[in-house]
Design a protein around this motif. Structure first.
Motif, PDB file in Angstrom:
ATOM      1  N   ARG A  81       1.242  -1.435  -0.173  1.00 17.48           N
ATOM      2  CA  ARG A  81      -0.151   0.316  -0.225  1.00 17.48           C
ATOM      3  C   ARG A  81       0.498   1.322   0.119  1.00 17.48           C
ATOM      4  NH1 ARG A  81      -3.303  -0.856   3.952  1.00 17.48           N
ATOM      5  NH2 ARG A  81      -1.814  -0.920   5.670  1.00 17.48           N
ATOM      6  N   ARG A  82       2.175   1.030   0.321  1.00 18.62           N
ATOM      7  CA  ARG A  82       2.932   2.791   0.835  1.00 18.62           C
ATOM      8  C   ARG A  82       3.291   2.816  -0.697  1.00 18.62           C
ATOM      9  NH1 ARG A  82       4.514   0.675   6.208  1.00 18.62           N
ATOM     10  NH2 ARG A  82       6.532  -0.637   5.532  1.00 18.62           N
ATOM     11  N   GLN A  83       4.021   1.338  -0.802  1.00 22.93           N
ATOM     12  CA  GLN A  83       4.295   1.582  -2.535  1.00 22.93           C
ATOM     13  C   GLN A  83       3.481   2.473  -3.772  1.00 22.93           C
ATOM     14  OE1 GLN A  83       8.001   1.871  -2.173  1.00 22.93           O
ATOM     15  NE2 GLN A  83       7.893   0.414  -3.733  1.00 22.93           N
ATOM     16  N   THR A  84       1.764   1.849  -3.470  1.00 27.91           N
ATOM     17  CA  THR A  84       1.129   1.948  -4.617  1.00 27.91           C
ATOM     18  C   THR A  84       0.616   3.987  -4.422  1.00 27.91           C
ATOM     19  OG1 THR A  84      -0.162  -0.258  -4.436  1.00 27.91           O
ATOM     20  CG2 THR A  84      -1.155   1.837  -5.161  1.00 27.91           C
ATOM     21  N   MET A  85       0.649   4.179  -2.589  1.00 34.36           N
ATOM     22  CA  MET A  85       0.506   5.809  -2.871  1.00 34.36           C
ATOM     23  C   MET A  85       1.736   6.247  -3.158  1.00 34.36           C
ATOM     24  SD  MET A  85      -2.240   5.867  -0.784  1.00 34.36           S
ATOM     25  CE  MET A  85      -2.138   7.614  -0.509  1.00 34.36           C
ATOM     26  N   ALA A  86       2.443   6.448  -2.930  1.00 32.26           N
ATOM     27  CA  ALA A  86       3.720   6.370  -3.319  1.00 32.26           C
ATOM     28  C   ALA A  86       3.486   7.240  -4.750  1.00 32.26           C
ATOM     29  CB  ALA A  86       4.855   5.988  -2.908  1.00 32.26           C
ATOM     30  N   VAL A  98      -7.207   3.424  -8.526  1.00 31.21           N
ATOM     31  CA  VAL A  98      -6.318   2.390  -8.392  1.00 31.21           C
ATOM     32  C   VAL A  98      -6.518   1.201  -7.408  1.00 31.21           C
ATOM     33  CG1 VAL A  98      -3.953   2.826  -7.300  1.00 31.21           C
ATOM     34  CG2 VAL A  98      -5.176   4.699  -7.855  1.00 31.21           C
ATOM     35  N   CYS A  99      -6.399   0.493  -8.155  1.00 35.26           N
ATOM     36  CA  CYS A  99      -6.767  -0.743  -7.022  1.00 35.26           C
ATOM     37  C   CYS A  99      -5.358  -1.505  -7.206  1.00 35.26           C
ATOM     38  CB  CYS A  99      -7.201  -1.527  -8.892  1.00 35.26           C
ATOM     39  SG  CYS A  99      -8.090  -3.266  -8.067  1.00 35.26           S
ATOM     40  N   LEU A 100      -5.509  -2.492  -6.152  1.00 32.74           N
ATOM     41  CA  LEU A 100      -4.324  -3.475  -5.477  1.00 32.74           C
ATOM     42  C   LEU A 100      -4.952  -4.370  -4.736  1.00 32.74           C
ATOM     43  CD1 LEU A 100      -1.451  -3.264  -4.430  1.00 32.74           C
ATOM     44  CD2 LEU A 100      -2.405  -2.098  -2.319  1.00 32.74           C
ATOM     45  N   GLU A 101      -4.625  -5.636  -5.622  1.00 32.44           N
ATOM     46  CA  GLU A 101      -4.968  -6.307  -5.394  1.00 32.44           C
ATOM     47  C   GLU A 101      -4.060  -7.344  -5.528  1.00 32.44           C
ATOM     48  OE1 GLU A 101      -7.380  -8.657  -4.225  1.00 32.44           O
ATOM     49  OE2 GLU A 101      -9.157  -7.527  -5.084  1.00 32.44           O
ATOM     50  N   THR A 102      -4.792  -8.642  -4.778  1.00 29.30           N
ATOM     51  CA  THR A 102      -3.804 -10.082  -4.383  1.00 29.30           C
ATOM     52  C   THR A 102      -3.791 -10.447  -6.568  1.00 29.30           C
ATOM     53  OG1 THR A 102      -6.149 -11.096  -4.350  1.00 29.30           O
ATOM     54  CG2 THR A 102      -3.766 -10.807  -2.982  1.00 29.30           C
ATOM     55  N   SER A 103      -2.921 -11.169  -6.420  1.00 25.30           N
ATOM     56  CA  SER A 103      -2.345 -11.452  -7.658  1.00 25.30           C
ATOM     57  C   SER A 103      -1.455 -12.643  -8.008  1.00 25.30           C
ATOM     58  CB  SER A 103      -1.274 -10.631  -8.957  1.00 25.30           C
ATOM     59  OG  SER A 103      -1.269 -10.678 -10.165  1.00 25.30           O
ATOM     60  N   GLN A 104      -1.709 -13.497  -8.879  1.00 23.67           N
ATOM     61  CA  GLN A 104      -0.958 -14.581  -9.486  1.00 23.67           C
ATOM     62  C   GLN A 104       0.528 -14.615  -9.978  1.00 23.67           C
ATOM     63  OE1 GLN A 104      -3.874 -16.325 -12.307  1.00 23.67           O
ATOM     64  NE2 GLN A 104      -5.755 -15.640 -10.425  1.00 23.67           N
ATOM     65  N   ALA A 126       1.165  -9.917  -5.619  1.00 21.90           N
ATOM     66  CA  ALA A 126      -0.143  -9.038  -5.691  1.00 21.90           C
ATOM     67  C   ALA A 126      -0.001  -7.906  -6.538  1.00 21.90           C
ATOM     68  CB  ALA A 126       0.144  -8.088  -4.671  1.00 21.90           C
ATOM     69  N   ALA A 127      -0.503  -6.801  -7.008  1.00 23.31           N
ATOM     70  CA  ALA A 127      -0.396  -5.832  -7.966  1.00 23.31           C
ATOM     71  C   ALA A 127      -0.965  -4.966  -7.788  1.00 23.31           C
ATOM     72  CB  ALA A 127      -0.939  -6.578  -9.366  1.00 23.31           C
ATOM     73  N   ALA A 128      -0.751  -4.017  -8.555  1.00 27.75           N
ATOM     74  CA  ALA A 128      -1.419  -2.322  -7.885  1.00 27.75           C
ATOM     75  C   ALA A 128      -1.258  -2.040  -9.955  1.00 27.75           C
ATOM     76  CB  ALA A 128      -0.574  -1.440  -7.324  1.00 27.75           C
ATOM     77  N   HIS A 129      -3.107  -1.588  -9.625  1.00 28.11           N
ATOM     78  CA  HIS A 129      -2.885  -1.144 -11.013  1.00 28.11           C
ATOM     79  C   HIS A 129      -3.832   0.305 -11.625  1.00 28.11           C
ATOM     80  CE1 HIS A 129      -2.922  -5.081 -12.408  1.00 28.11           C
ATOM     81  NE2 HIS A 129      -3.408  -5.454 -13.434  1.00 28.11           N
TER      82      HIS A 129
END
Length: 242
Positions: free
Chosen positions: A36-41, A151-157, A227-230
């Motif tokens: 989340r911190r990386q995404t917020m940045a 901005v979508c932060l979600e588990t990924s594969q 996980a991935a942020a889109h």
């Protein structure tokens, strides 16, 4: 069918609410905060912005956004689980951001907001639990202002040959075991690992964003793809008229 599914999922999150934060820390080994911190940045947010945090759960991302706002800004945290929102309100009060946070119960697929209302919409670890993801993305697109960002932060594969089997073993075996051991909720965490395993890939999620109308869609992956942020932008009025 969708309403029944949503009701069942809501009941599940009502049940796990008291253990939700602790189990997130255990299952992700604490890395969800780093994601989340990386995404917020990467988010450019004016201090007077109007933001919406969907599927806000116990409010961690809502509070992180509020910390970037002045009192003239506002972030609405929306979730369908009353027990989750109760915990979120306690955390909002403790964080001293209640002057810029409004928590509301609602359905992410039928948003109770006007068109073109928000400068930012976030959704963290919630999209995979919605039965109609294109409908949810269409609603997000509707309520965003032109030029604003989802901005979508979600588990990924993970897709690396050596990492993927380890990831599959962890989510199919270890996560439900942790649910039983630490929260006495094996069935609930068995369901959550299934939603993670069967969620669309990070590439497919790019396609869903684009189908909803978002432009400049890009992503950042974490922990070998666990996980991935889109990120996607609603076209500005100028772009729409081109």
């Amino acid at each position: 069918m969708a309403n029944r599914y949503l009701h069942n999922v809501q009941g599940l999150f009502d049940t796990i609410a008291p253990n939700y934060d602790r189990m997130n820390n255990i299952i992700s080994l604490g890395t969800h905060r780093h994601w989340r911190r990386q995404t917020m940045a990467q988010i450019q947010l004016a201090p007077t912005a109007q933001a919406l945090d969907l599927c806000c759960g116990t409010g961690d991302w809502t509070i992180a956004i509020a910390n970037d706002l002045q009192p003239t800004g506002e972030v609405i945290g929306l979730d369908f689980s009353a027990p989750m929102l109760k915990i979120a309100q306690q955390k909002v009060n403790q964080a001293n951001v209640a002057d810029r946070v409004w928590l509301r119960r609602g359905n992410a697929m039928h948003l109770p907001f006007h068109d073109n209302s928000f400068d930012l919409v976030t959704i963290g670890f919630g999209l995979r639990n919605l039965p109609d993801k294109p409908q949810a993305l269409a609603e997000i697109y509707r309520v965003l202002k032109p030029g604003a960002q989802l901005v979508c932060l979600e588990t990924s594969q993970p897709d690396q040959r050596l990492i993927k089997p380890v990831w599959q073993w962890y989510f199919t075996k270890v996560v439900p075991f942790f649910g039983r051991l630490f929260a006495h909720q094996y069935q609930e965490y068995s369901y959550l690992q299934e939603t993670t395993r069967h969620f669309v890939s990070y590439r497919q999620l790019v396609g869903l964003f684009e189908q909803a109308g978002f432009q400049a869609v890009h992503y950042q992956r974490f922990n070998f793809g666990a996980a991935a942020a889109h990120f996607g932008t609603k076209p500005s009025l100028e772009d729409a008229h081109d």
